[in-house]
Design an enzyme around this catalytic site. Structure first.
Site, PDB file in Angstrom:
ATOM      1  CB  CYS A  93      64.585   8.803  -1.452  1.00 57.43           C
ATOM      2  SG  CYS A  93      64.783  10.524  -1.911  1.00 57.43           S
ATOM      3  CB  CYS A  94      61.178   8.683   2.622  1.00 55.31           C
ATOM      4  SG  CYS A  94      59.983   9.431   1.531  1.00 55.31           S
ATOM      5  CB  CYS A 136      59.534  15.685  -2.260  1.00 52.16           C
ATOM      6  SG  CYS A 136      60.370  15.670  -0.668  1.00 52.16           S
ATOM      7  CB  CYS A 138      57.161  11.902  -4.170  1.00 48.00           C
ATOM      8  SG  CYS A 138      58.859  11.397  -4.441  1.00 48.00           S
ATOM      9  CB  CYS A 174      57.633  10.234   4.351  1.00 50.07           C
ATOM     10  SG  CYS A 174      57.403  10.884   6.011  1.00 50.07           S
TER      11      CYS A 174
HETATM   12  S1  SF4 Z   1      59.022  12.340  -0.804  1.00 52.56           S
HETATM   13 FE1  SF4 Z   1      60.172  11.636  -2.611  1.00 52.56          FE
HETATM   14  S2  SF4 Z   1      61.865  13.097  -2.951  1.00 52.56           S
HETATM   15 FE2  SF4 Z   1      61.015  13.439  -0.874  1.00 52.56          FE
HETATM   16  S3  SF4 Z   1      62.312  12.266   0.445  1.00 52.56           S
HETATM   17 FE3  SF4 Z   1      60.587  10.913  -0.063  1.00 52.56          FE
HETATM   18  S4  SF4 Z   1      61.163   9.772  -1.925  1.00 52.56           S
HETATM   19 FE4  SF4 Z   1      62.648  11.465  -1.621  1.00 52.56          FE
END
Ligand code: SF4
Length: 238
Positions: A114-115, A198, A201, A225
């Protein structure tokens, strides 16, 4: 003198310099890099407290210094509003994000992926599109276990200098600077957050580790991240 990657005894500087000396050192690092890279020196502004300090220092060096912000669909409303206010004040800040389709709640199942998609890939895009030769970050070696091994001047990606001008600052000194120079910060800090990311998280934590509230309950807890650890070449295959 050209900006050069060098191994410095970072730990001795953390306790060896006082607040005013650290401010001077940070300003000098940015000034020297700006003299060399000019418009190709660009600040990565995460809108967190550390970035607010770096951005303010950079503006003291030159009002012309540019920056970029990486945002995601999951940023808290407060951060989105703070971003709008910041960009309105500093139009030389460009905003990058990814609208790529991802699985629902990927941040729970695969937070690294996701990151990578939502943060690292837009960082690669920013560095390529803005023709960055030296990017400036708000990394601090006292932030947590994952940030102890950085240097003030690095070249992690060939041909791309990474400048970490406040690497040796304590969290206390960040707040000292923000208060003394009356720099606005994200209102989420007033609620008790110490490190912002985010919404899904990021949590308030009473753990001594400043980044302990990040990615709680996942393999990434208190971690990164990826923008400081993953390759940043634009053609890198994720
Ligand atoms: S901080 Fe969380 S929601 Fe944001 S990009 Fe990374 S995993 Fe995804």
């Amino acid at each position: 003198m050209p900006v050069q990657v060098a191994q410095v005894d970072v730990k001795s500087l953390v306790d060896g310099l006082n607040f005013a000396e650290k401010v001077d050192r940070s300003l000098n690092l940015i000034r020297e890099a700006y003299e060399e890279f000019g418009d190709r020196l660009v600040v990565a502004n995460s809108l967190g407290k550390d970035s607010c300090v770096v951005w303010d220092l950079a503006k003291r060096v030159s009002a012309n210094i540019r920056g970029f912000i990486i945002t995601t669909r999951y940023k808290p409303q407060e951060t989105k509003q703070f971003m709008r206010e910041t960009v309105e004040r500093y139009p030389e800040l460009r905003v990058f994000s990814s609208e790529v389709e991802i699985a629902d709640r990927l941040y729970e199942t695969e937070p690294d992926r996701c990151c990578d998609l939502l943060k690292v890939e837009p960082t690669r895009q920013a560095i390529a599109e803005m023709n960055v030769g030296c990017w400036v970050t708000g990394l601090r070696c006292t932030e947590g276990r994952t940030r102890t091994d950085f240097q003030e001047i690095e070249e992690r990606d060939p041909g791309l200098i990474k400048l970490n001008p406040i690497l040796i600052w304590y969290e206390r000194e960040i707040w000292q600077y923000l208060a003394l120079y009356q720099v606005p910060v994200n209102p989420l800090y007033a609620l008790g957050y110490r490190s912002l990311g985010c919404a899904p998280c990021t949590h308030i934590s009473s753990d001594p580790d400043e980044r302990a509230g990040r990615w709680i309950g996942t393999s990434k807890c208190g971690g990164e991240c990826g923008i400081h650890t993953r390759p940043l070449q634009a053609d890198y295959q994720i």
